[in-house]
Design a protein around this motif. Structure first.
Motif, PDB file in Angstrom:
ATOM      1  N   ILE A 132       0.868  -0.956  -0.072  1.00 41.26           N
ATOM      2  CA  ILE A 132      -0.161   0.073  -0.008  1.00 41.26           C
ATOM      3  C   ILE A 132       0.994   1.195   0.114  1.00 41.26           C
ATOM      4  N   GLY A 133       0.908   1.982  -1.077  1.00 42.72           N
ATOM      5  CA  GLY A 133       1.515   3.198  -1.167  1.00 42.72           C
ATOM      6  C   GLY A 133       0.768   4.388  -2.160  1.00 42.72           C
ATOM      7  N   ILE A 134       1.522   5.309  -2.387  1.00 41.89           N
ATOM      8  CA  ILE A 134       0.661   6.325  -3.067  1.00 41.89           C
ATOM      9  C   ILE A 134       0.305   5.830  -4.708  1.00 41.89           C
ATOM     10  N   MET A 135       1.329   5.346  -5.196  1.00 32.27           N
ATOM     11  CA  MET A 135       1.178   4.803  -6.480  1.00 32.27           C
ATOM     12  C   MET A 135       0.157   3.512  -6.496  1.00 32.27           C
ATOM     13  N   THR A 136       0.471   2.708  -5.592  1.00 28.28           N
ATOM     14  CA  THR A 136      -0.548   1.406  -5.740  1.00 28.28           C
ATOM     15  C   THR A 136      -2.035   1.909  -5.577  1.00 28.28           C
ATOM     16  N   VAL A 137      -2.236   2.583  -4.680  1.00 29.18           N
ATOM     17  CA  VAL A 137      -3.711   3.373  -4.297  1.00 29.18           C
ATOM     18  C   VAL A 137      -4.056   3.860  -5.388  1.00 29.18           C
ATOM     19  N   VAL A 138      -3.281   4.750  -5.971  1.00 26.42           N
ATOM     20  CA  VAL A 138      -3.779   5.516  -7.395  1.00 26.42           C
ATOM     21  C   VAL A 138      -4.187   4.373  -8.507  1.00 26.42           C
ATOM     22  N   ILE A 139      -3.222   3.642  -8.692  1.00 30.17           N
ATOM     23  CA  ILE A 139      -3.596   2.438  -9.732  1.00 30.17           C
ATOM     24  C   ILE A 139      -4.876   1.732  -9.434  1.00 30.17           C
ATOM     25  N   GLU A 140      -5.140   1.391  -7.996  1.00 27.67           N
ATOM     26  CA  GLU A 140      -6.165   0.524  -7.618  1.00 27.67           C
ATOM     27  C   GLU A 140      -7.691   1.670  -7.852  1.00 27.67           C
ATOM     28  N   LEU A 141      -7.400   2.782  -7.616  1.00 29.81           N
ATOM     29  CA  LEU A 141      -8.486   3.665  -7.793  1.00 29.81           C
ATOM     30  C   LEU A 141      -8.960   3.844  -9.343  1.00 29.81           C
ATOM     31  N   GLN A 142      -7.864   3.704 -10.265  1.00 31.41           N
ATOM     32  CA  GLN A 142      -8.147   3.843 -11.591  1.00 31.41           C
ATOM     33  C   GLN A 142      -8.825   2.470 -12.008  1.00 31.41           C
ATOM     34  N   GLU A 143      -8.347   1.331 -11.406  1.00 28.91           N
ATOM     35  CA  GLU A 143      -9.087   0.101 -11.856  1.00 28.91           C
ATOM     36  C   GLU A 143     -10.108   0.037 -11.300  1.00 28.91           C
ATOM     37  N   MET A 144     -10.641   0.584 -10.248  1.00 33.07           N
ATOM     38  CA  MET A 144     -12.075   0.777  -9.791  1.00 33.07           C
ATOM     39  C   MET A 144     -12.868   1.845 -10.299  1.00 33.07           C
ATOM     40  N   ASN A 145     -12.250   2.581 -11.387  1.00 36.72           N
ATOM     41  CA  ASN A 145     -12.832   3.594 -12.074  1.00 36.72           C
ATOM     42  C   ASN A 145     -13.648   4.788 -10.875  1.00 36.72           C
ATOM     43  N   GLN A 146     -12.805   4.994  -9.887  1.00 40.04           N
ATOM     44  CA  GLN A 146     -13.114   5.935  -8.957  1.00 40.04           C
ATOM     45  C   GLN A 146     -12.032   6.943  -8.761  1.00 40.04           C
TER      46      GLN A 146
END
Length: 50
Positions: free
Chosen positions: A28-42
């Motif tokens: 869990i880090g800034i980049m992984t959270v951003v990528i996850e949010l992108q994948e969640m379309n949020q």
């Protein structure tokens, strides 16, 4: 703890992304959270990257 503990929807979305990463045993880090949010379309609902 659930996402509803956070008053702002943006914070709830970030927390949900962090929970999803934890379930996938990913760091869990800034980049992984951003990528996850992108994948969640949020990402936009979470106020983007800034």
């Amino acid at each position: 703890m659930s996402g509803e503990c956070f008053g702002k929807q943006e914070h709830q979305l970030v927390y949900q992304a962090m929970q999803a990463l934890q379930k996938k045993n990913e760091n869990i880090g800034i980049m992984t959270v951003v990528i996850e949010l992108q994948e969640m379309n949020q990402l936009e609902e979470a106020e983007g990257v800034s």
